[in-house]
Write an enzyme that holds these catalytic residues in place. Sequence first.
Site, PDB file in Angstrom:
ATOM      1  N   HIS A 127     -20.131  -9.689  22.049  1.00  0.00           N
ATOM      2  CA  HIS A 127     -18.797  -9.935  21.843  1.00  0.00           C
ATOM      3  C   HIS A 127     -18.099  -8.906  21.461  1.00  0.00           C
ATOM      4  CE1 HIS A 127     -18.646 -14.690  21.438  1.00  0.00           C
ATOM      5  NE2 HIS A 127     -19.225 -14.263  22.514  1.00  0.00           N
TER       6      HIS A 127
ATOM      7  N   GLU B 209     -15.901  -8.196  19.220  1.00  0.00           N
ATOM      8  CA  GLU B 209     -15.885  -7.937  17.483  1.00  0.00           C
ATOM      9  C   GLU B 209     -17.046  -7.307  17.168  1.00  0.00           C
ATOM     10  OE1 GLU B 209     -15.202 -10.696  19.554  1.00  0.00           O
ATOM     11  OE2 GLU B 209     -14.010 -12.015  18.152  1.00  0.00           O
TER      12      GLU B 209
ATOM     13  N   CYS C  35     -15.197 -16.231  17.075  1.00  0.00           N
ATOM     14  CA  CYS C  35     -16.121 -17.567  17.074  1.00  0.00           C
ATOM     15  C   CYS C  35     -16.893 -17.492  15.800  1.00  0.00           C
ATOM     16  CB  CYS C  35     -17.085 -17.456  18.288  1.00  0.00           C
ATOM     17  SG  CYS C  35     -18.096 -16.067  18.283  1.00  0.00           S
TER      18      CYS C  35
ATOM     19  N   CYS D   3     -18.916 -14.123  15.126  1.00  0.00           N
ATOM     20  CA  CYS D   3     -18.237 -12.854  14.830  1.00  0.00           C
ATOM     21  C   CYS D   3     -17.673 -12.981  13.479  1.00  0.00           C
ATOM     22  CB  CYS D   3     -17.075 -12.650  15.925  1.00  0.00           C
ATOM     23  SG  CYS D   3     -18.088 -12.090  17.519  1.00  0.00           S
TER      24      CYS D   3
END
Lengths: 147, 147
Positions: free
Chosen positions: A57, A59, A87, A90
């Site tokens: 992801h 992040e 999410c 993260c």
Amino acid sequence: MTMQPFTHEYFMKKALLEAETAFSKDEIPVGAIVVVNNQIIARSHNLTELLHDVTAHAEMQSITAAANYLGGKYLKDCTLYVTLEPCQMCAGALYWSQISKIIIGAQDHHRGYRVMGTQLHPKTEVIFGVMEEECSQLIKSFFTKKR
Amino acid sequence: MTMQPFTHEYFMKKALLEAETAFSKDEIPVGAIVVVNNQIIARSHNLTELLHDVTAHAEMQSITAAANYLGGKYLKDCTLYVTLEPCQMCAGALYWSQISKIIIGAQDHHRGYRVMGTQLHPKTEVIFGVMEEECSQLIKSFFTKKR
């Protein structure tokens, strides 16, 4: 009046550029940047499909890159700008990083950290709604295209 | 009687070897492996200090390595053995991976995914308590040494 170019919108636009790059690679369009003293020290976009890696992801990549730049694992004086609400994973990584601020574009009512009940670090400040419409629209366009 | 070498204890011992390697590097001693059809396809240990990276937990590295080995991001037929109960971040990554099984050694009553309220994928089966005493003792030894 003093010019003030370094607004939240200024930096969110940079994160949105990353999200647009993800879109062009057929990745769910999420972008992130990390800022210290108005300097961008990390920028990334979602690469889960390209890398076959659920951990890729935006992040997560920005957290790793920022810590690498700083030479230490804590991001205590850093601000993360991210185009979509983080999410569980993260938010969990941000918890460990003790990051100072998180600025969020679009909300994620299905898999976002709030609805999932994930805890951020108590010292972390969170601001929602910066360029929310633009960030949200990009994601909607992506899923409309996919259908 | 058929020999059955591939027990949960057999694989947890391999994860514990990884944890011991982390201990020798002065890292919080957590190890993980990923198994498919009794074959180990990923092995890793915590490297947060060495890499200056809060995301470098054993589980995160094993998830990435296993997906890389399989050439796909989902770990649907995989089992993760991990010496310590995963945190929010790692449980969040495991959620996305849709991993089949998670076998856990020691419990983490402070930062483990259960007390933090993190959600695993509904299809994921979890087994606690495999070599719990050995896994727990290694972590206790580490923090005793640190004090």
